[in-house]
Design an enzyme around this catalytic site. Structure first.
Site, PDB file in Angstrom:
ATOM      1  N   ASP A  46     -42.217  34.157 -24.938  1.00 26.29           N
ATOM      2  CA  ASP A  46     -41.367  32.990 -24.705  1.00 26.29           C
ATOM      3  C   ASP A  46     -41.126  32.822 -23.205  1.00 26.29           C
ATOM      4  OD1 ASP A  46     -39.069  31.116 -26.104  1.00 26.29           O
ATOM      5  OD2 ASP A  46     -38.406  31.935 -24.185  1.00 26.29           O
ATOM      6  N   TYR A  51     -37.925  28.711 -15.742  1.00 24.50           N
ATOM      7  CA  TYR A  51     -37.916  30.112 -15.322  1.00 24.50           C
ATOM      8  C   TYR A  51     -38.760  30.344 -14.075  1.00 24.50           C
ATOM      9  CZ  TYR A  51     -36.333  30.930 -20.169  1.00 24.50           C
ATOM     10  OH  TYR A  51     -35.666  30.901 -21.368  1.00 24.50           O
ATOM     11  N   LYS A  76     -40.897  25.573 -22.450  1.00 24.92           N
ATOM     12  CA  LYS A  76     -39.838  24.581 -22.628  1.00 24.92           C
ATOM     13  C   LYS A  76     -39.891  23.503 -21.553  1.00 24.92           C
ATOM     14  CE  LYS A  76     -37.099  28.490 -24.178  1.00 24.92           C
ATOM     15  NZ  LYS A  76     -37.789  29.529 -23.397  1.00 24.92           N
ATOM     16  N   HIS A 107     -35.545  22.112 -23.455  1.00 26.18           N
ATOM     17  CA  HIS A 107     -34.741  23.276 -23.071  1.00 26.18           C
ATOM     18  C   HIS A 107     -33.239  23.050 -23.271  1.00 26.18           C
ATOM     19  CE1 HIS A 107     -35.002  26.982 -20.206  1.00 26.18           C
ATOM     20  NE2 HIS A 107     -34.124  27.169 -21.165  1.00 26.18           N
TER      21      HIS A 107
END
Length: 294
Positions: A46, A51, A76, A107
């Site tokens: 994931d 990120y 996401k 997200h």
């Protein structure tokens, strides 16, 4: 109930129950963590555009030597790209160096501008409609779409207008912030829950909780095993503990069966000490429907 190994999505696809989360996993570390996890049995990774590590996750997948078709990969759509859904998809595919995503999530239901402010001129529901369009137009690139951080009221609004029911709702979930109201509403519609922050945050505060320790002693396992197994023993729930440390990645893969009594006892923790780690106020969109943040 016995711990699940995988759950079936509303698309018919099987999603491994245990995955490796990569939030705050930095470039230079995350590719090694992903490669180690995959070499040692994980089949679910994931990540997210937000990120800042999609490229490195992709490198880790390649380094592992595990065939892409054996891996369930989630990323996401970030808040700042909700006005450019199709472009965001292509950028994620390019960064991850993969021909397709197994799961693509919105997200947050919180559109934002490039400079990090709430984009009050855009409705997240329009973002979902565009995700539906892209999903239908490119089934070879996106195998399933879903949401993340959706409260019950936001989920209800989405479902009233959606042509496609989300496959997954990824939420913070652990015994101090179970969010069972969201899990129940999701299950009613065949939506799988993915639990993030299963240890209660980066510092794993729930490992020292007396109830968690009591159940861990009962089975002679580490408290972390109990906190991860807790989700694997819930219906239609997957879980994504995160780590970049090889020994912890290995330890997190140990999942055991728990009894209904164990589950009830662990679920009672939030009555004594409710803790939500990930609050949405930074998005500029208020509490986005979470009742404990009223």
């Amino acid at each position: 109930m016995p711990a699940s190994k995988s759950v079936k999505l509303n698309t018919g696809a099987e999603m491994p129950t245990l995955g490796l989360g990569t939030w705050r996993s930095q470039p230079g570390e995350v590719e090694k963590a992903v490669a180690h996890a995959l070499k040692n049995g994980y089949r679910h990774i994931d990540t997210a555009t937000a990120y800042g590590n999609e490229k490195e996750v992709g490198l880790g997948i390649k380094e592992s030597g595990v065939p892409r078709e054996e891996i369930f990969l989630t990323t996401k759509l970030t808040n700042t790209e909700q006005r450019d859904v199709e472009g965001a998809l292509h950028r994620s595919l390019e960064q991850l160096d993969t021909p397709y995503l197994d799961l693509w999530l919105m997200h947050w239901p919180a559109p934002m501008t490039k400079d990090g402010k709430a984009d009050k001129g855009h409705d997240w529901l329009d973002t979902w409609k565009e995700m539906e369009r892209v999903y239908k137009a490119h089934p070879e690139k996106v195998k399933a779409i879903g949401v993340s951080n959706f409260s019950v009221s936001y989920l209800e609004r989405l479902l009233a207008a959606a042509e496609i029911v989300p496959a997954v709702n990824q939420i913070e979930s652990h015994p101090a912030c179970l969010q069972e109201d969201i899990a129940e509403e999701s299950r009613k519609h065949g939506i799988v829950i993915t639990a993030y922050s299963p240890l209660g945050s980066d510092t794993a505060p729930l490992r020292t909780n007396p109830v968690v320790q009591k159940v861990a002693q009962k089975y002679s396992v580490d408290p972390t095993t109990i906190l991860i197994s807790f989700h694997a023993n819930r219906p239609a729930v997957t879980v994504i503990p995160k780590s970049v440390t090889p020994s912890r990645i290995d330890a997190n893969a140990k999942v055991i069966d728990l009894t209904e009594e164990d589950i009830k006892e662990l679920a009672s923790i939030e009555k004594e000490s409710h803790i939500r780690v990930c609050k949405p106020y930074w998005t500029g969109w208020g509490n986005i429907g979470f009742p404990d943040l009223d």
